[in-house]
Design a protein around this motif. Sequence first.
Motif, PDB file in Angstrom:
ATOM      1  N   ALA A 173      35.649  30.391  32.515  1.00  0.00           N
ATOM      2  CA  ALA A 173      36.308  31.315  31.587  1.00  0.00           C
ATOM      3  C   ALA A 173      37.806  31.041  31.513  1.00  0.00           C
ATOM      4  N   ARG A 174      38.428  30.768  32.657  1.00  0.00           N
ATOM      5  CA  ARG A 174      39.857  30.446  32.656  1.00  0.00           C
ATOM      6  C   ARG A 174      40.104  29.118  31.945  1.00  0.00           C
ATOM      7  N   ALA A 175      39.203  28.148  32.133  1.00  0.00           N
ATOM      8  CA  ALA A 175      39.370  26.855  31.472  1.00  0.00           C
ATOM      9  C   ALA A 175      39.288  26.994  29.957  1.00  0.00           C
ATOM     10  N   SER A 176      38.420  27.875  29.464  1.00  0.00           N
ATOM     11  CA  SER A 176      38.302  28.079  28.019  1.00  0.00           C
ATOM     12  C   SER A 176      39.547  28.723  27.427  1.00  0.00           C
ATOM     13  N   ARG A 177      40.357  29.354  28.269  1.00  0.00           N
ATOM     14  CA  ARG A 177      41.601  29.970  27.796  1.00  0.00           C
ATOM     15  C   ARG A 177      42.802  29.039  27.926  1.00  0.00           C
ATOM     16  N   GLY A 178      42.544  27.811  28.342  1.00  0.00           N
ATOM     17  CA  GLY A 178      43.619  26.839  28.384  1.00  0.00           C
ATOM     18  C   GLY A 178      44.171  26.535  29.759  1.00  0.00           C
ATOM     19  N   TRP A 179      43.629  27.143  30.799  1.00  0.00           N
ATOM     20  CA  TRP A 179      44.105  26.873  32.147  1.00  0.00           C
ATOM     21  C   TRP A 179      43.602  25.501  32.605  1.00  0.00           C
ATOM     22  N   ASN A 180      44.476  24.770  33.299  1.00  0.00           N
ATOM     23  CA  ASN A 180      44.107  23.477  33.860  1.00  0.00           C
ATOM     24  C   ASN A 180      43.479  23.705  35.239  1.00  0.00           C
ATOM     25  N   VAL A 181      42.200  24.077  35.243  1.00  0.00           N
ATOM     26  CA  VAL A 181      41.545  24.461  36.491  1.00  0.00           C
ATOM     27  C   VAL A 181      41.230  23.259  37.371  1.00  0.00           C
ATOM     28  N   SER A 182      41.458  22.042  36.884  1.00  0.00           N
ATOM     29  CA  SER A 182      41.253  20.864  37.727  1.00  0.00           C
ATOM     30  C   SER A 182      42.360  20.706  38.761  1.00  0.00           C
ATOM     31  N   SER A 183      43.482  21.396  38.556  1.00  0.00           N
ATOM     32  CA  SER A 183      44.599  21.334  39.488  1.00  0.00           C
ATOM     33  C   SER A 183      44.408  22.368  40.594  1.00  0.00           C
ATOM     34  N   TRP A 184      44.600  21.939  41.839  1.00  0.00           N
ATOM     35  CA  TRP A 184      44.469  22.864  42.960  1.00  0.00           C
ATOM     36  C   TRP A 184      45.601  23.892  42.970  1.00  0.00           C
ATOM     37  N   MET A 185      46.744  23.546  42.439  1.00  0.00           N
ATOM     38  CA  MET A 185      47.840  24.519  42.339  1.00  0.00           C
ATOM     39  C   MET A 185      47.451  25.671  41.422  1.00  0.00           C
ATOM     40  N   VAL A 186      46.815  25.333  40.303  1.00  0.00           N
ATOM     41  CA  VAL A 186      46.383  26.367  39.362  1.00  0.00           C
ATOM     42  C   VAL A 186      45.284  27.219  39.989  1.00  0.00           C
ATOM     43  N   ARG A 187      44.351  26.590  40.690  1.00  0.00           N
ATOM     44  CA  ARG A 187      43.270  27.343  41.333  1.00  0.00           C
ATOM     45  C   ARG A 187      43.815  28.294  42.396  1.00  0.00           C
ATOM     46  N   THR A 188      44.873  27.854  43.092  1.00  0.00           N
ATOM     47  CA  THR A 188      45.483  28.728  44.086  1.00  0.00           C
ATOM     48  C   THR A 188      46.121  29.940  43.424  1.00  0.00           C
ATOM     49  N   ARG A 189      46.764  29.735  42.281  1.00  0.00           N
ATOM     50  CA  ARG A 189      47.358  30.860  41.554  1.00  0.00           C
ATOM     51  C   ARG A 189      46.302  31.807  41.019  1.00  0.00           C
ATOM     52  N   LEU A 190      45.145  31.268  40.676  1.00  0.00           N
ATOM     53  CA  LEU A 190      44.064  32.097  40.144  1.00  0.00           C
ATOM     54  C   LEU A 190      43.242  32.788  41.235  1.00  0.00           C
ATOM     55  N   LEU A 191      43.499  32.430  42.484  1.00  0.00           N
ATOM     56  CA  LEU A 191      42.675  32.950  43.571  1.00  0.00           C
ATOM     57  C   LEU A 191      42.644  34.475  43.642  1.00  0.00           C
ATOM     58  N   PRO A 192      43.794  35.192  43.532  1.00  0.00           N
ATOM     59  CA  PRO A 192      43.714  36.668  43.596  1.00  0.00           C
ATOM     60  C   PRO A 192      42.816  37.282  42.525  1.00  0.00           C
ATOM     61  N   SER A 193      42.908  36.796  41.298  1.00  0.00           N
ATOM     62  CA  SER A 193      42.059  37.349  40.242  1.00  0.00           C
ATOM     63  C   SER A 193      40.603  36.968  40.443  1.00  0.00           C
ATOM     64  N   ILE A 194      40.360  35.773  40.974  1.00  0.00           N
ATOM     65  CA  ILE A 194      38.983  35.359  41.236  1.00  0.00           C
ATOM     66  C   ILE A 194      38.365  36.243  42.306  1.00  0.00           C
ATOM     67  N   VAL A 195      39.114  36.510  43.368  1.00  0.00           N
ATOM     68  CA  VAL A 195      38.601  37.364  44.450  1.00  0.00           C
ATOM     69  C   VAL A 195      38.314  38.764  43.942  1.00  0.00           C
ATOM     70  N   THR A 196      39.189  39.293  43.088  1.00  0.00           N
ATOM     71  CA  THR A 196      38.963  40.629  42.540  1.00  0.00           C
ATOM     72  C   THR A 196      37.693  40.688  41.706  1.00  0.00           C
ATOM     73  N   GLY A 197      37.515  39.687  40.844  1.00  0.00           N
ATOM     74  CA  GLY A 197      36.299  39.649  40.035  1.00  0.00           C
ATOM     75  C   GLY A 197      35.052  39.465  40.872  1.00  0.00           C
ATOM     76  N   LEU A 198      35.143  38.642  41.913  1.00  0.00           N
ATOM     77  CA  LEU A 198      34.005  38.447  42.798  1.00  0.00           C
ATOM     78  C   LEU A 198      33.643  39.739  43.518  1.00  0.00           C
ATOM     79  N   PHE A 199      34.633  40.452  44.000  1.00  0.00           N
ATOM     80  CA  PHE A 199      34.387  41.686  44.728  1.00  0.00           C
ATOM     81  C   PHE A 199      33.652  42.698  43.856  1.00  0.00           C
ATOM     82  N   THR A 200      34.089  42.821  42.602  1.00  0.00           N
ATOM     83  CA  THR A 200      33.437  43.768  41.695  1.00  0.00           C
ATOM     84  C   THR A 200      32.007  43.353  41.382  1.00  0.00           C
ATOM     85  N   SER A 201      31.805  42.078  41.060  1.00  0.00           N
ATOM     86  CA  SER A 201      30.467  41.614  40.701  1.00  0.00           C
ATOM     87  C   SER A 201      29.517  41.662  41.890  1.00  0.00           C
ATOM     88  N   VAL A 202      30.030  41.386  43.089  1.00  0.00           N
ATOM     89  CA  VAL A 202      29.186  41.433  44.277  1.00  0.00           C
ATOM     90  C   VAL A 202      28.728  42.858  44.557  1.00  0.00           C
TER      91      VAL A 202
END
Length: 271
Positions: A173-202
């Motif tokens: 979903a982030r990649a479809s919005r233009g985020w360069n998710v292949s970069s580990w720096m970008v994935r690290t920045r996205l980590l808080p939002s990913i954890v929040t979404g995971l917590f809710t879905s779990v």
Amino acid sequence: MTATVSDRERQTTRRWHPATEIIVLACSLLLVFGIPSPVVPITIIGAAFIAAAASPAVRLHSWTLGVCVLCLPTLLVLSVVQGLFYPGAEVTVLWEYGPARLTVEGLAIAVQIWLRVTALVSLCAYFGLGADSARLFDGLRFLRLPSSVAYIGASAIGLIPLIRTRTQQIIEARASRGWNVSSWMVRTRLLPSIVTGLFTSVLIGVEQRHDVLVQRGLGESMSVRSLQDHHDGPGQRVLRRGAPILTCVLVVCSVAGVLPLPTADQLIGGD
């Protein structure tokens, strides 16, 4: 459809009952950590490899990849920390360069720890890749554990594929919005939002599974209901009763010093 059903029935027939798998897993771990000989974890690792290769529910490639990813870095760290910088005074030095020295005692500790960790990872990887929440729930209930405990264990193992799927969906979903998710720096920045979404879905997924299990009789303490059909037989019943007894006998013999198994020092050549 007929072929699919027959394949599933054939796989069910070839697999052990989940209660048998749980008992064998527990007994194997007790042997690994109860007997101070590298022969035991080596045997367990070999048995887990053969089981993964022969299992209809476990992909050998996935099992091997998971074990290597988790255990090879551990081997490197233990080799450096224990093998080269063992703090003992009375040691047998195999190689020395400056402050680093390769000792038998350090290698023995590193080998023993690594083999135990690898045996633990091998068993858990085989069990985790081949089991699902329904199988684990049936196995725990078959062993007469409370339904609440069985549900917690089943939910825990069921969250593994859910977390992987949800994480992949969020990254896509982030990649479809233009985020360069292949970069580990970008994935690290996205980590808080990913954890929040995971917590809710779990949480939502656990609640939904709880409702399904309640409808299937989760709250009934006097009856044991299976969510799936499992193959069982006299051989497995004997194994479920005999494996714990044999395991306790072997551990007691090892503690008493009457089990003639070589130690890591002896295998490396210190004695």
